[in-house]
Design a protein around this motif. Sequence first.
Motif, PDB file in Angstrom:
ATOM      1  N   PHE A   1     -16.431  -1.022   7.303  1.00 35.42           N
ATOM      2  CA  PHE A   1     -16.348   0.019   6.264  1.00 35.42           C
ATOM      3  C   PHE A   1     -16.505   1.414   6.831  1.00 35.42           C
ATOM      4  CE2 PHE A   1     -20.776   0.769   6.668  1.00 35.42           C
ATOM      5  CZ  PHE A   1     -21.414  -0.452   6.743  1.00 35.42           C
TER       6      PHE A   1
ATOM      7  N   ILE B   1      -7.407   9.579  10.611  1.00 36.48           N
ATOM      8  CA  ILE B   1      -6.814   8.231  10.609  1.00 36.48           C
ATOM      9  C   ILE B   1      -5.363   8.310  11.083  1.00 36.48           C
ATOM     10  CG2 ILE B   1      -6.331   6.203   9.173  1.00 36.48           C
ATOM     11  CD1 ILE B   1      -9.257   6.798   9.007  1.00 36.48           C
TER      12      ILE B   1
ATOM     13  N   ILE C   1     -14.434   2.883   8.932  1.00 35.18           N
ATOM     14  CA  ILE C   1     -13.131   3.542   8.897  1.00 35.18           C
ATOM     15  C   ILE C   1     -12.491   3.291   7.538  1.00 35.18           C
ATOM     16  CG2 ILE C   1     -10.819   3.569   9.870  1.00 35.18           C
ATOM     17  CD1 ILE C   1     -12.745   4.839  11.697  1.00 35.18           C
ATOM     18  N   LYS C   2     -12.374   4.335   6.750  1.00 34.25           N
ATOM     19  CA  LYS C   2     -11.702   4.204   5.451  1.00 34.25           C
ATOM     20  C   LYS C   2     -10.242   4.609   5.652  1.00 34.25           C
ATOM     21  CE  LYS C   2     -15.601   3.630   2.971  1.00 34.25           C
ATOM     22  NZ  LYS C   2     -16.090   2.499   3.790  1.00 34.25           N
ATOM     23  N   ASP C   3      -9.413   3.584   5.883  1.00 31.16           N
ATOM     24  CA  ASP C   3      -8.025   3.962   6.175  1.00 31.16           C
ATOM     25  C   ASP C   3      -7.162   3.971   4.934  1.00 31.16           C
ATOM     26  OD1 ASP C   3      -8.114   1.286   5.748  1.00 31.16           O
ATOM     27  OD2 ASP C   3      -6.546   0.800   7.208  1.00 31.16           O
ATOM     28  N   GLU C   4      -7.756   3.619   3.769  1.00 29.74           N
ATOM     29  CA  GLU C   4      -6.940   3.611   2.547  1.00 29.74           C
ATOM     30  C   GLU C   4      -7.235   4.862   1.718  1.00 29.74           C
ATOM     31  OE1 GLU C   4      -7.711  -0.074   0.560  1.00 29.74           O
ATOM     32  OE2 GLU C   4      -6.397  -1.191   1.914  1.00 29.74           O
ATOM     33  N   LEU C   5      -6.227   5.287   0.959  1.00 29.05           N
ATOM     34  CA  LEU C   5      -6.386   6.517   0.157  1.00 29.05           C
ATOM     35  C   LEU C   5      -7.246   6.219  -1.068  1.00 29.05           C
ATOM     36  CD1 LEU C   5      -2.787   7.903   0.378  1.00 29.05           C
ATOM     37  CD2 LEU C   5      -4.824   8.800   1.485  1.00 29.05           C
TER      38      LEU C   5
ATOM     39  N   ARG D   1       0.844  -1.202   0.000  1.00 27.51           N
ATOM     40  CA  ARG D   1       0.000   0.000   0.000  1.00 27.51           C
ATOM     41  C   ARG D   1       0.881   1.254   0.000  1.00 27.51           C
ATOM     42  NH1 ARG D   1      -3.870   2.383   4.085  1.00 27.51           N
ATOM     43  NH2 ARG D   1      -3.364   0.716   5.540  1.00 27.51           N
TER      44      ARG D   1
ATOM     45  N   TYR E   1     -12.594  11.984  -0.278  1.00 32.60           N
ATOM     46  CA  TYR E   1     -11.896  12.533   0.894  1.00 32.60           C
ATOM     47  C   TYR E   1     -12.764  13.508   1.684  1.00 32.60           C
ATOM     48  CZ  TYR E   1      -7.800  10.463  -1.387  1.00 32.60           C
ATOM     49  OH  TYR E   1      -6.917   9.594  -1.971  1.00 32.60           O
TER      50      TYR E   1
ATOM     51  N   PRO F   1     -17.059  -5.757   5.729  1.00 32.27           N
ATOM     52  CA  PRO F   1     -15.812  -5.242   6.308  1.00 32.27           C
ATOM     53  C   PRO F   1     -16.137  -4.070   7.228  1.00 32.27           C
ATOM     54  CG  PRO F   1     -16.124  -4.395   4.113  1.00 32.27           C
ATOM     55  CD  PRO F   1     -17.263  -5.353   4.358  1.00 32.27           C
TER      56      PRO F   1
END
Lengths: 212, 10
Positions: free
Chosen positions: B4, A56, B6-10, A5, A48, B2
Amino acid sequence: MNIFRLSGDVCHLVAIIILFLKIWRSKSCAGISGKSQLLFALVFTTRYLDLFTAFISIYNTVMKVVFLVLAYATVSLIYFRFRKSYDSESDSFRVEFLLVPVAGLSFLENYSFTPLEILWTFSIYLESVAILPQLFMITKTGEAESITTHYLFFLGLYRTLYLANWVWRYHEEGFFDQIAVVSGVVQTIFYCDFFYLYFTRVLRGSGKMTLP
Amino acid sequence: QPNFTIKDEL
């Protein structure tokens, strides 16, 4: 966070910076699809929105801001500062054929029917097709400057690395985000043809990539 | 499903 990632995010950042610098230094956006860049700015904007509601990590927040700023800066270069060099003739992909299905699907297939979740889902689906106007423009003009192909290479590599990230996260954490994975696979598939041309043409030192 | 929220990915 894992190496797949992180390297994926770095490739994504490199791609965006390559494109921005190419336009800025050559003072021209010839061969660049403004429509794809508009779609990417829309992807980041709808994805976003949690920038101010969910913290986060520093990394997450900084990267979101950087992606948003560079995306809008690139769009403004294309449509304002260097608009005379924008080839709207060749950038003729009908983006409504992307936006309508993507918007419809994000209402049908999502994890929860809330505004933030639907907008996030919309951004995931949109990102998988956002590069199509650019790829279409290249097939229309029949060529692409090598710097543009490097931009596309890193952009394609970033989502390919994310596929590895999802395999890793499933294996390590049992994490599986079906919507993101399916869209990511579709997105990467769109690059396969380009990757073939990139490795057989551009990296053979032929400089410009000309389509058969 | 999942996690879902928390969206921790960009």
